[in-house]
Design an enzyme around this catalytic site. Structure first.
Site, PDB file in Angstrom:
ATOM      1  N   TYR A  75       0.751  -1.191  -0.123  1.00  0.00           N
ATOM      2  CA  TYR A  75       0.136   0.008  -0.078  1.00  0.00           C
ATOM      3  C   TYR A  75       0.844   1.359  -0.030  1.00  0.00           C
ATOM      4  O   TYR A  75       0.412   2.343  -0.037  1.00  0.00           O
ATOM      5  CB  TYR A  75      -0.877   0.088   1.228  1.00  0.00           C
ATOM      6  CG  TYR A  75      -1.905  -1.211   1.395  1.00  0.00           C
ATOM      7  CD1 TYR A  75      -1.615  -2.182   0.916  1.00  0.00           C
ATOM      8  CD2 TYR A  75      -3.135  -0.663   1.863  1.00  0.00           C
ATOM      9  CE1 TYR A  75      -2.669  -3.387   0.893  1.00  0.00           C
ATOM     10  CE2 TYR A  75      -4.068  -1.665   1.978  1.00  0.00           C
ATOM     11  CZ  TYR A  75      -3.853  -3.007   1.641  1.00  0.00           C
ATOM     12  OH  TYR A  75      -4.927  -3.904   1.772  1.00  0.00           O
ATOM     13  N   HIS A  89      -9.804  -1.986   6.767  1.00  0.00           N
ATOM     14  CA  HIS A  89      -9.418  -3.493   6.127  1.00  0.00           C
ATOM     15  C   HIS A  89     -10.255  -4.380   6.968  1.00  0.00           C
ATOM     16  O   HIS A  89     -10.448  -4.101   8.134  1.00  0.00           O
ATOM     17  CB  HIS A  89      -7.960  -3.622   6.177  1.00  0.00           C
ATOM     18  CG  HIS A  89      -7.663  -4.536   5.234  1.00  0.00           C
ATOM     19  ND1 HIS A  89      -8.118  -5.996   5.113  1.00  0.00           N
ATOM     20  CD2 HIS A  89      -6.970  -4.459   3.926  1.00  0.00           C
ATOM     21  CE1 HIS A  89      -7.404  -6.732   3.936  1.00  0.00           C
ATOM     22  NE2 HIS A  89      -7.071  -5.785   3.241  1.00  0.00           N
ATOM     23  N   GLY A  90     -10.625  -5.340   6.474  1.00  0.00           N
ATOM     24  CA  GLY A  90     -11.361  -6.685   7.054  1.00  0.00           C
ATOM     25  C   GLY A  90     -10.246  -7.181   8.007  1.00  0.00           C
ATOM     26  O   GLY A  90      -9.052  -7.159   7.401  1.00  0.00           O
ATOM     27  N   ASP A  91     -10.539  -7.735   9.004  1.00  0.00           N
ATOM     28  CA  ASP A  91      -9.539  -8.115   9.867  1.00  0.00           C
ATOM     29  C   ASP A  91      -8.782  -9.498   9.493  1.00  0.00           C
ATOM     30  O   ASP A  91      -8.215 -10.229  10.209  1.00  0.00           O
ATOM     31  CB  ASP A  91     -10.056  -8.318  11.391  1.00  0.00           C
ATOM     32  CG  ASP A  91     -10.948  -9.344  11.636  1.00  0.00           C
ATOM     33  OD1 ASP A  91     -11.297  -9.938  10.623  1.00  0.00           O
ATOM     34  OD2 ASP A  91     -11.457  -9.590  12.908  1.00  0.00           O
ATOM     35  N   ASP A  92      -9.349 -10.242   8.476  1.00  0.00           N
ATOM     36  CA  ASP A  92      -8.868 -11.377   7.817  1.00  0.00           C
ATOM     37  C   ASP A  92      -7.456 -11.297   7.497  1.00  0.00           C
ATOM     38  O   ASP A  92      -6.771 -12.280   7.473  1.00  0.00           O
ATOM     39  CB  ASP A  92      -9.514 -11.920   6.671  1.00  0.00           C
ATOM     40  CG  ASP A  92      -9.846 -10.698   5.530  1.00  0.00           C
ATOM     41  OD1 ASP A  92      -9.481  -9.670   5.841  1.00  0.00           O
ATOM     42  OD2 ASP A  92      -9.616 -11.181   4.440  1.00  0.00           O
ATOM     43  N   GLN A  98      -1.470 -11.733   3.405  1.00  0.00           N
ATOM     44  CA  GLN A  98      -1.241 -10.533   3.426  1.00  0.00           C
ATOM     45  C   GLN A  98      -0.751  -9.904   4.571  1.00  0.00           C
ATOM     46  O   GLN A  98      -0.713  -8.610   4.703  1.00  0.00           O
ATOM     47  CB  GLN A  98      -2.708  -9.748   3.049  1.00  0.00           C
ATOM     48  CG  GLN A  98      -2.819 -10.299   1.265  1.00  0.00           C
ATOM     49  CD  GLN A  98      -3.789  -9.171   0.949  1.00  0.00           C
ATOM     50  OE1 GLN A  98      -3.838  -8.169   0.975  1.00  0.00           O
ATOM     51  NE2 GLN A  98      -4.875  -9.691   0.174  1.00  0.00           N
ATOM     52  N   ILE A 125     -18.900 -14.739   4.359  1.00  0.00           N
ATOM     53  CA  ILE A 125     -18.671 -14.009   3.242  1.00  0.00           C
ATOM     54  C   ILE A 125     -17.295 -13.624   2.925  1.00  0.00           C
ATOM     55  O   ILE A 125     -16.832 -12.651   3.599  1.00  0.00           O
ATOM     56  CB  ILE A 125     -19.519 -12.761   3.297  1.00  0.00           C
ATOM     57  CG1 ILE A 125     -20.973 -13.047   3.872  1.00  0.00           C
ATOM     58  CG2 ILE A 125     -19.540 -11.904   1.958  1.00  0.00           C
ATOM     59  CD1 ILE A 125     -21.766 -11.879   4.149  1.00  0.00           C
ATOM     60  N   ASP A 205       4.078 -41.116 -30.221  1.00  0.00           N
ATOM     61  CA  ASP A 205       3.737 -39.580 -30.558  1.00  0.00           C
ATOM     62  C   ASP A 205       4.169 -39.225 -31.743  1.00  0.00           C
ATOM     63  O   ASP A 205       5.029 -38.389 -32.032  1.00  0.00           O
ATOM     64  CB  ASP A 205       4.723 -39.047 -29.268  1.00  0.00           C
ATOM     65  CG  ASP A 205       4.434 -37.490 -29.436  1.00  0.00           C
ATOM     66  OD1 ASP A 205       3.522 -36.748 -29.665  1.00  0.00           O
ATOM     67  OD2 ASP A 205       5.554 -36.705 -28.820  1.00  0.00           O
TER      68      ASP A 205
HETATM   69  C1  SPV Z   1       4.958 -33.066 -25.510  1.00  0.00           C
HETATM   70  O1  SPV Z   1       4.726 -32.744 -24.208  1.00  0.00           O
HETATM   71  O2  SPV Z   1       4.539 -33.855 -26.259  1.00  0.00           O
HETATM   72  C2  SPV Z   1       5.760 -31.977 -26.126  1.00  0.00           C
HETATM   73  C3  SPV Z   1       6.894 -31.461 -25.306  1.00  0.00           C
HETATM   74  O3  SPV Z   1       5.690 -31.772 -27.381  1.00  0.00           O
HETATM   75  S1  SPV Z   1       8.259 -32.665 -25.970  1.00  0.00           S
HETATM   76  O4  SPV Z   1       7.846 -34.084 -25.344  1.00  0.00           O
HETATM   77  O5  SPV Z   1       9.409 -31.972 -25.105  1.00  0.00           O
HETATM   78  O6  SPV Z   1       8.693 -32.771 -27.275  1.00  0.00           O
HETATM   79 MG    MG Z   2       4.069 -32.802 -28.396  1.00  0.00          MG
END
Ligand code: SPV
Ligand code: MG
Length: 433
Positions: A75, A89-92, A98, A125, A205
């Site tokens: 602040y 301020h609320g006392d929370d 914070q 609340i 993949d």
């Molecule tokens: C995935 O998580 O499929 C990615 C990242 O493409 S990597 O496997 O590092 O290519």
């Molecule tokens: Mg990938």
């Protein structure tokens, strides 16, 4: 007339705020220090509404005399400017994260004999309760989608966790850690990884799992979560196909797609040059980015270009040339990948890119260079860190171990210690009783 200062975020104006404002207006003329997105980012409490919308709501209240921005969780700057007689301020905040700002306010007020007035905050609340209730109700597609851009704007760095089904997504959404300095940390979003989504479906993949199958999993994930998602779209396919992918991803509420600049049969990047992989030309890939940008309907959706030059040993200059070309073609962010354990090449890329471009978000995936902390990435100018495969990699060894133990002992007794107790699994998902 005495001067009264109240500091508020007011994403959702509720009875708790009204109580505090009423008490404050009895003491004098009320100035609200309304938290900017940057200030909210400092305490990881990102509002759904932007500053102007929140200001408009407050302006309609007769108890509020004026509204000024509070640009930090501290602040100090506003209090030194205003020198108010009272801070209300609320006392929370006596007990929550914070409390350090509270102590700072008390010290500052001593300089001009100001007073801190704390209003008992009813536990029924408060923002946390209301936001929790809201997330139980779910989230709209557009609200989830737009949140990623808002988070990038508000926070120095975002932590994104890989998810491959609804259960791993619940872990990404709900895991919270309190650090030694009382800072509360959690993940900001999810990564739908082509590697782990394919692996969990028992496929390699190589873009063999189609978008429809990927989206079925994502729909299950979105049914039980509210945080934003970044989607790994591999190469994005042909530009003509990418156009449709962008529309489909947008429709379900995904916030960003990452496409990599490879062509032909895609293999996982972590193989590097151990397998044959071809990088696309700059020209072709820029065209794909442009087609995607033209196809998108919402302004919030992001297309992030992933550069494979370091993976394929094409060199730093090639990586940088491509990065600038992709940004020029309309990419909303850059992902730079590396499969080296040593982070030097990633650091060099980010530093050199940042010298020319201080704005475009940079994404990294530190699967190999895993010694670098989020603080260290923040310092060099990275915006998003994706932990890209860890949930699946953590789950698999546990399952294999238990399967082997059952075979070995011809019963499950010996495997129990490696399993979650039945009582816990029954109560893991609320609403099963
Ligand atoms: C995935 O998580 O499929 C990615 C990242 O493409 S990597 O496997 O590092 O290519
Ligand atoms: Mg990938």
């Amino acid at each position: 007339m005495k001067k009264v200062y109240i500091s508020l975020i007011v994403d959702l104006l509720h009875a708790g705020h009204i109580r505090v404002l009423k008490e404050a207006s009895k003491l004098g003329e009320v100035t609200v220090g309304l938290w900017t997105l940057k200030a909210c980012g400092e305490i990881d409490d990102i509002p759904y509404l932007d500053y102007d919308k929140r200001k408009e709501v407050l302006e309609s209240l007769t108890m509020v005399k004026s509204i000024i921005p509070q640009d930090s969780a501290s602040y100090k700057s506003n209090l030194l400017k205003l020198k108010p007689d009272f801070v209300v301020h609320g006392d929370d905040w006596k007990h929550n994260s914070q409390k350090r700002y509270r102590l700072e306010v008390i010290e500052l007020l001593k300089h001009w004999n100001g007073e801190l007035v704390e209003i008992p905050y009813s536990s029924d609340i408060n923002d946390v309760n209301i936001k929790d209730q809201m997330s139980n109700l779910g989230i709209t597609t557009t609200s989830r989608q737009g949140r990623l851009r808002r988070l990038i704007e508000a926070k120095p760095i975002l932590k994104i966790l890989e998810v491959h089904n609804a259960l791993s997504a619940l872990i990404a959404e709900n895991t919270i850690e309190t650090l030694e300095n009382d800072e509360i940390v959690r993940f900001d979003g999810m990564w739908s990884s082509s590697l782990t989504d394919s692996t969990s479906k028992g496929k390699p993949d190589i873009e063999a799992v189609d978008t429809t199958a990927r989206l079925t999993t994502i729909n299950e994930i979105f049914e039980v979560t509210t945080i934003p998602m970044i989607y790994d779209a591999d190469t994005g396919g042909k530009p003509e196909h990418f156009e449709f992918t962008v529309r489909s991803l947008e429709r379900v509420g995904i916030s960003a797609v990452i496409i990599e600049d490879k062509t032909g049969l895609k293999k996982n990047s972590l193989f590097g040059n151990e397998v044959s992989q071809t990088q696309d030309t700059i020209e072709n890939f820029c065209y794909k980015i442009k087609v995607g940008k033209l196809a998108q309907i919402t302004k919030d959706f992001m297309i992030i270009a992933r550069i494979e030059s370091l993976i394929l040993e094409a060199g730093m200059e090639d990586a940088l040339t491509r990065a600038f070309a992709y940004v020029k073609a309309g990419a909303d962010g850059i992902m730079i990948h590396s499969r080296l354990k040593d982070p030097s090449e990633i650091i060099e890329f980010v530093e050199r890119f940042r010298k020319e471009d201080s704005y475009t978000p940079i994404v990294v995936v530190p699967t190999s260079f895993n010694s670098v902390t989020t603080e260290e990435f923040t310092k060099i100018g990275v915006n998003i860190v994706i932990y890209a495969n860890h949930m699946l990699r953590a789950a698999y060894p546990g399952m294999v171990k238990v399967a082997k133990l059952i075979l070995k002992h011809k019963r499950s007794l010996e495997a129990e210690a490696d399993c979650m107790p039945i009582k816990e699994i029954l109560n893991l998902i609320p609403g099963t009783k």
